[in-house]
Design a protein around this motif. Structure first.
Motif, PDB file in Angstrom:
ATOM      1  N   PRO A   1       0.808  -1.228   0.000  1.00  0.00           N
ATOM      2  CA  PRO A   1       0.000   0.000   0.000  1.00  0.00           C
ATOM      3  C   PRO A   1       0.840   1.275   0.000  1.00  0.00           C
ATOM      4  O   PRO A   1       0.521   2.222  -0.716  1.00  0.00           O
ATOM      5  N   PHE A   2       1.912   1.296   0.776  1.00  0.00           N
ATOM      6  CA  PHE A   2       2.730   2.499   0.831  1.00  0.00           C
ATOM      7  C   PHE A   2       3.465   2.722  -0.484  1.00  0.00           C
ATOM      8  O   PHE A   2       3.580   3.859  -0.964  1.00  0.00           O
ATOM      9  N   ALA A   3       3.976   1.633  -1.101  1.00  0.00           N
ATOM     10  CA  ALA A   3       4.667   1.760  -2.393  1.00  0.00           C
ATOM     11  C   ALA A   3       3.725   2.321  -3.448  1.00  0.00           C
ATOM     12  O   ALA A   3       4.129   3.127  -4.296  1.00  0.00           O
ATOM     13  N   ILE A   4       2.473   1.919  -3.396  1.00  0.00           N
ATOM     14  CA  ILE A   4       1.483   2.430  -4.349  1.00  0.00           C
ATOM     15  C   ILE A   4       1.308   3.930  -4.170  1.00  0.00           C
ATOM     16  O   ILE A   4       1.239   4.685  -5.158  1.00  0.00           O
ATOM     17  N   GLN A   5       1.249   4.377  -2.927  1.00  0.00           N
ATOM     18  CA  GLN A   5       1.096   5.806  -2.679  1.00  0.00           C
ATOM     19  C   GLN A   5       2.328   6.588  -3.135  1.00  0.00           C
ATOM     20  O   GLN A   5       2.204   7.678  -3.704  1.00  0.00           O
ATOM     21  N   LEU A   6       3.498   6.030  -2.903  1.00  0.00           N
ATOM     22  CA  LEU A   6       4.718   6.685  -3.359  1.00  0.00           C
ATOM     23  C   LEU A   6       4.730   6.837  -4.872  1.00  0.00           C
ATOM     24  O   LEU A   6       5.062   7.901  -5.410  1.00  0.00           O
ATOM     25  N   MET A   7       4.389   5.762  -5.563  1.00  0.00           N
ATOM     26  CA  MET A   7       4.379   5.810  -7.025  1.00  0.00           C
ATOM     27  C   MET A   7       3.390   6.847  -7.529  1.00  0.00           C
ATOM     28  O   MET A   7       3.667   7.595  -8.473  1.00  0.00           O
ATOM     29  N   SER A   8       2.241   6.899  -6.883  1.00  0.00           N
ATOM     30  CA  SER A   8       1.228   7.876  -7.282  1.00  0.00           C
ATOM     31  C   SER A   8       1.734   9.304  -7.077  1.00  0.00           C
ATOM     32  O   SER A   8       1.545  10.172  -7.937  1.00  0.00           O
ATOM     33  N   ILE A   9       2.380   9.557  -5.945  1.00  0.00           N
ATOM     34  CA  ILE A   9       2.912  10.894  -5.661  1.00  0.00           C
ATOM     35  C   ILE A   9       4.016  11.251  -6.654  1.00  0.00           C
ATOM     36  O   ILE A   9       4.088  12.394  -7.137  1.00  0.00           O
TER      37      ILE A   9
END
Length: 610
Positions: A416-424
């Motif tokens: 979940p955190f990696a997904i948020q990083l990629m989105s940012i």
């Protein structure tokens, strides 16, 4: 007399009388079941009077509870016999007499209980975290040792207050009060004093009691300090104070585990609910991205087992529920802050370009923010994982298109955190691209893209957690993009300059080199190079490696072409007056002047080979 007979510290004659009366009462209690206590012997009427004398010795200060263990034990033994008489004898006069005396005795014991529990008046002193609490010292709970001067103060304040001797006396008093039916009075007095003592302990650790509305009105700078203290206090309660407090209760009520457990749970509930109210107040403040890290600290504190194994005991369910509720609200706030960060990047419509193509402040802010966030990587993974199950009413952070793109080695698709990083990162890339269009000069646009792109890549590569989540492929793609920007910069800046240094078009009549055309070419080169030098010396490339790469590439592109052109056509101007008017620079001068590029300074054209 039985083994309980002892020298009670009174006159020999009185002692012998008491011993004889006690013996007679014991004998009466053995046969009381046969006659129902109707025939009351004199010893039953005499014992309360002798007991009144013992009470007077305490009340008048001739002796204090705890000073003479033998006298205290005799006193408590008599209390026990008085209680048996009150419950076994049916004679109304005897009941009235024993009940009255028992009430006086219980009043005395309750007073002494409070006196023993009351902390001595000492100057206020704040203790550093990690030092032992009073109860931790008593029960030798493992913890870092405080400095010697703090230990000395500690022993003065606490070991004499709740020493092993005092705990033994408290046990005797509590046991007696409970046995004779004064459990409620004992528990209320004990609970009130321990609650007050715990409040004092928290104050000495720097925690101050605040209403929720007061928390909401605090400035963030003040609240940051209060959150730091709160985290330390809660952890101190978790690792030391609660454990020590529980052991104290078990020592005072060893034969009443239910009472010990209930008293501790009540105190823990009171303290924890009070501490949680602060957390609830913090969550009610206005959320913003800069508050994220303090909220993460709070989450890490709340996810710990705050009252240990006591959570498994009856009565702790309310506490556990309140902790879960507080933790869920902190999770909601954290997820919302990430959502706000994404929205701030997405909705940033600033129309003024950053001077000189430098790294945009938003790029610096976001990358430093993410780098710091990666220090909480495991915590953020938990937050976003648990956040998916929390009911969010205004947040839609989990439906990013970039989820399908997270396929890089070392970056799990379901992280979940990696997904948020990629989105940012995707949003930041789009933001940088959008801002690059604000530059009218295309060459400066590519400098801006290189500056920001390089900064992002270096930040990712410099943070192992960030690099692991973004992956090597992501870094390679970004570096490939930077090389493309570099080529575009070269084309936009130097293609026309290099065109001046080509031999084509210099032939005049009779296929001879035109001296005038050569002059024009040199003048054209000088003019363009000087303009580029004047302009691009003010441009900013902070990354030293990128700056060096750009300068080297310019030199390798321009100097060989210029040297070749000068070598081939200089001869056609040697007969001209003022040849240095046209051939103003040696190739070495060009190299020196290129070193002025991207320094962010206004410079002159005086750097020439002498």
């Amino acid at each position: 007399m039985s083994s309980r007979k002892s020298d009670v510290g009174i006159m020999d004659g009185e002692k012998e009388e008491l011993m004889q009366v006690v013996e007679d009462v014991d004998a009466f209690l053995l046969i009381i079941g046969a006659n129902g206590g109707k025939d009351v012997p004199d010893c039953v009427r005499v014992l309360p009077k002798l007991f009144e004398d013992m009470l007077d010795s305490y009340n008048c200060g001739r002796t204090k509870f705890g000073e003479d263990a033998t006298y205290d034990n005799s006193f408590l033994d008599v209390v026990n016999r008085m209680y048996k008489l009150s419950t076994s004898c049916s004679c109304s006069n005897t009941l009235d007499q024993t009940s009255s005396v028992l009430e006086k005795a219980m009043s005395l014991l309750e007073k002494d209980l409070c006196s023993l529990l009351e902390e001595p008046k000492t100057p206020n002193k704040s203790f550093s975290f990690g030092s032992r609490s009073d109860l931790s010292v008593i029960f030798e709970i493992d913890s870092p040792e405080p400095p010697q001067h703090e230990q000395d103060h500690y022993h003065q304040d606490f070991l004499t207050h709740l020493s092993t001797h005092k705990i033994s006396i408290l046990n005797k008093i509590a046991t007696t009060m409970i046995v004779v039916g004064y459990e409620t009075e004992c528990c209320i007095a004990f609970a009130n004093f321990r609650r007050s003592a715990f409040k004092t302990a928290l104050q000495r650790l720097g925690y101050r009691s605040m209403r929720m509305e007061d928390v909401c009105k605090m400035s963030w700078e003040t609240l940051e300090r209060e959150i730091t203290t709160w985290n330390q206090v809660v952890r101190h309660c978790t690792t030391m104070l609660f454990n020590a407090e529980r052991r104290l209760y078990d020592s005072i009520f060893p034969n009443q585990p239910f009472i010990s457990q209930s008293l501790f749970i009540d105190l823990a509930r009171h303290v924890i609910i009070h501490l949680l109210n602060f957390a609830q107040g913090v969550v009610l403040t206005k959320w913003s991205t800069e508050k994220l890290f303090k909220f993460l600290d709070m989450y890490e504190t709340l996810r710990e087992d705050i009252i240990g194994d006591s959570c498994l005991e009856p009565g702790a369910s309310e506490v556990a529920y309140e902790i879960v509720i507080a933790k869920d609200r902190v999770i909601k706030a954290i997820v919302a802050m990430f959502c706000d960060l994404k929205n701030s990047i997405k909705n940033d419509n600033e129309r003024i370009p950053v001077p000189n193509g430098a790294v945009h402040p938003l790029t610096r802010y976001v990358m430093n923010y993410l780098k710091y966030a990666c220090e909480y990587k495991d915590t953020l993974e938990q937050v976003f994982e648990q956040g998916q199950s929390v009911n969010f009413t205004r947040i839609d952070i989990y439906n990013d298109k970039s989820i399908e793109e997270v396929e890089d080695v070392g970056t799990p698709k379901d992280s979940p955190f990696a997904i948020q990083l990629m989105s940012i990162m995707d949003l930041l890339d789009a933001n940088v691209e959008r801002k690059s269009n604000l530059y009218r000069d295309l060459a400066l646009r590519y400098i801006f893209l290189m500056n920001n792109g390089r900064y992002i890549v270096q930040k990712v590569k410099g943070c192992s957690e960030l690099h692991d989540m973004m992956g090597d492929n992501w870094c390679r793609k970004r570096q490939s993009g930077l090389r493309l920007y570099h080529k575009c910069y070269q084309r936009e800046t130097w293609s026309k300059v290099l065109q001046c240094l080509k031999p084509e078009g210099l032939l005049g009549t009779g296929n001879k080199v035109s001296k005038q055309l050569v002059k024009e070419r040199f003048k054209c080169f000088n003019s363009m190079f000087e303009e580029i030098h004047k302009t691009q010396s003010t441009w900013m490339v902070v990354d030293e490696q990128l700056q060096s790469e750009l300068r080297v590439s310019i030199s390798s592109l321009v100097i060989p072409a210029y040297r070749s052109f000068v070598g081939r056509f200089k001869q056609h101007l040697e007969s001209s007056r003022h040849i240095d008017k046209y051939i103003k620079y040696h190739p070495e001068d060009i190299e020196l002047l290129v070193d002025d590029f991207f320094d962010g300074n206004v410079v002159s054209m005086t750097r020439k080979r002498t």
